[in-house]
Motif scaffolding. Structure first.
Motif, PDB file in Angstrom:
ATOM      1  N   ILE A  36     -49.905   5.217  64.560  1.00  0.00           N
ATOM      2  CA  ILE A  36     -51.138   5.653  63.906  1.00  0.00           C
ATOM      3  C   ILE A  36     -50.880   6.890  63.057  1.00  0.00           C
ATOM      4  O   ILE A  36     -51.321   6.982  61.904  1.00  0.00           O
ATOM      5  N   ILE A  37     -50.152   7.846  63.593  1.00  0.00           N
ATOM      6  CA  ILE A  37     -49.867   9.084  62.855  1.00  0.00           C
ATOM      7  C   ILE A  37     -49.041   8.799  61.610  1.00  0.00           C
ATOM      8  O   ILE A  37     -49.330   9.318  60.523  1.00  0.00           O
ATOM      9  N   ILE A  38     -48.025   7.956  61.746  1.00  0.00           N
ATOM     10  CA  ILE A  38     -47.180   7.624  60.585  1.00  0.00           C
ATOM     11  C   ILE A  38     -47.989   6.880  59.528  1.00  0.00           C
ATOM     12  O   ILE A  38     -47.858   7.151  58.328  1.00  0.00           O
ATOM     13  N   ALA A  39     -48.841   5.959  59.953  1.00  0.00           N
ATOM     14  CA  ALA A  39     -49.662   5.212  58.997  1.00  0.00           C
ATOM     15  C   ALA A  39     -50.639   6.132  58.266  1.00  0.00           C
ATOM     16  O   ALA A  39     -50.820   6.013  57.041  1.00  0.00           O
ATOM     17  N   LEU A  40     -51.261   7.055  58.995  1.00  0.00           N
ATOM     18  CA  LEU A  40     -52.186   7.990  58.348  1.00  0.00           C
ATOM     19  C   LEU A  40     -51.451   8.928  57.394  1.00  0.00           C
ATOM     20  O   LEU A  40     -51.949   9.252  56.311  1.00  0.00           O
ATOM     21  N   PHE A  41     -50.254   9.355  57.760  1.00  0.00           N
ATOM     22  CA  PHE A  41     -49.464  10.218  56.882  1.00  0.00           C
ATOM     23  C   PHE A  41     -49.068   9.474  55.609  1.00  0.00           C
ATOM     24  O   PHE A  41     -49.144  10.017  54.507  1.00  0.00           O
ATOM     25  N   ALA A  42     -48.664   8.210  55.749  1.00  0.00           N
ATOM     26  CA  ALA A  42     -48.311   7.404  54.573  1.00  0.00           C
ATOM     27  C   ALA A  42     -49.524   7.189  53.680  1.00  0.00           C
ATOM     28  O   ALA A  42     -49.419   7.252  52.443  1.00  0.00           O
ATOM     29  N   MET A  44     -52.085   9.243  53.415  1.00  0.00           N
ATOM     30  CA  MET A  44     -52.348  10.522  52.765  1.00  0.00           C
ATOM     31  C   MET A  44     -51.413  10.732  51.572  1.00  0.00           C
ATOM     32  O   MET A  44     -51.840  11.150  50.500  1.00  0.00           O
ATOM     33  N   LEU A  45     -50.144  10.434  51.750  1.00  0.00           N
ATOM     34  CA  LEU A  45     -49.194  10.588  50.647  1.00  0.00           C
ATOM     35  C   LEU A  45     -49.502   9.637  49.500  1.00  0.00           C
ATOM     36  O   LEU A  45     -49.403  10.021  48.328  1.00  0.00           O
ATOM     37  N   ALA A  46     -49.891   8.402  49.810  1.00  0.00           N
ATOM     38  CA  ALA A  46     -50.219   7.440  48.765  1.00  0.00           C
ATOM     39  C   ALA A  46     -51.442   7.883  47.963  1.00  0.00           C
ATOM     40  O   ALA A  46     -51.447   7.827  46.727  1.00  0.00           O
ATOM     41  N   ILE A  47     -52.472   8.350  48.647  1.00  0.00           N
ATOM     42  CA  ILE A  47     -53.671   8.826  47.959  1.00  0.00           C
ATOM     43  C   ILE A  47     -53.335  10.053  47.119  1.00  0.00           C
ATOM     44  O   ILE A  47     -53.767  10.165  45.963  1.00  0.00           O
ATOM     45  N   LEU A  68     -53.719  20.605  45.163  1.00  0.00           N
ATOM     46  CA  LEU A  68     -55.091  20.085  45.176  1.00  0.00           C
ATOM     47  C   LEU A  68     -55.118  18.594  45.499  1.00  0.00           C
ATOM     48  O   LEU A  68     -55.998  18.130  46.239  1.00  0.00           O
ATOM     49  N   CYS A  69     -54.156  17.847  44.984  1.00  0.00           N
ATOM     50  CA  CYS A  69     -54.083  16.420  45.283  1.00  0.00           C
ATOM     51  C   CYS A  69     -53.742  16.174  46.751  1.00  0.00           C
ATOM     52  O   CYS A  69     -54.282  15.254  47.373  1.00  0.00           O
ATOM     53  N   LEU A  70     -52.863  16.996  47.328  1.00  0.00           N
ATOM     54  CA  LEU A  70     -52.555  16.867  48.757  1.00  0.00           C
ATOM     55  C   LEU A  70     -53.771  17.179  49.624  1.00  0.00           C
ATOM     56  O   LEU A  70     -54.037  16.493  50.605  1.00  0.00           O
ATOM     57  N   ILE A  71     -54.523  18.196  49.239  1.00  0.00           N
ATOM     58  CA  ILE A  71     -55.739  18.538  49.992  1.00  0.00           C
ATOM     59  C   ILE A  71     -56.755  17.407  49.902  1.00  0.00           C
ATOM     60  O   ILE A  71     -57.349  17.005  50.903  1.00  0.00           O
ATOM     61  N   ALA A  72     -56.943  16.874  48.692  1.00  0.00           N
ATOM     62  CA  ALA A  72     -57.885  15.764  48.512  1.00  0.00           C
ATOM     63  C   ALA A  72     -57.412  14.521  49.268  1.00  0.00           C
ATOM     64  O   ALA A  72     -58.218  13.806  49.878  1.00  0.00           O
TER      65      ALA A  72
END
Length: 95
Positions: A36-42, A44-47, A68-72
């Motif tokens: 779950i953590i890896i999927a959410l991190f991936a 976040m990076l994709a967005i 700003l893009c990382l925060i969003a």
């Protein structure tokens, strides 16, 4: 195992009380939590990468734009996670 809602004795491995219908909490294994953590991190990076590419024509310093893009991306991922958890809980309760 005993139902925390009505006190009925339940067979081991039950996911729901057969008397009151209470949904018993399920424990997440370490492997499931890591996935779950890896999927959410991936996600976040994709967005974040998508936002960085889309905002490429803006006249902002690229480092500030990246932050700003990382925060969003983190905010969007958190909202997605909260909505998904709520939907899964409601769907599991309706069975």
């Amino acid at each position: 195992m005993i139902c925390p809602n009505c006190g009925t004795r339940l067979p081991e491995g039950s996911t729901r009380c057969h008397l009151c219908g209470f949904l018993l909490p399920q424990e997440t294994t370490f492997a499931e939590a890591c996935i779950i953590i890896i999927a959410l991190f991936a996600l976040m990076l994709a967005i974040s990468l998508l936002l960085f590419v889309v905002t490429g024509t803006m006249e902002i310093d690229h480092r500030l734009r990246a932050v700003l893009c990382l925060i969003a991306g983190a905010a969007a991922t958190w909202v997605f996670w909260r909505i998904t958890r709520r939907m899964i809980t409601r769907l599991a309760g309706s069975r």
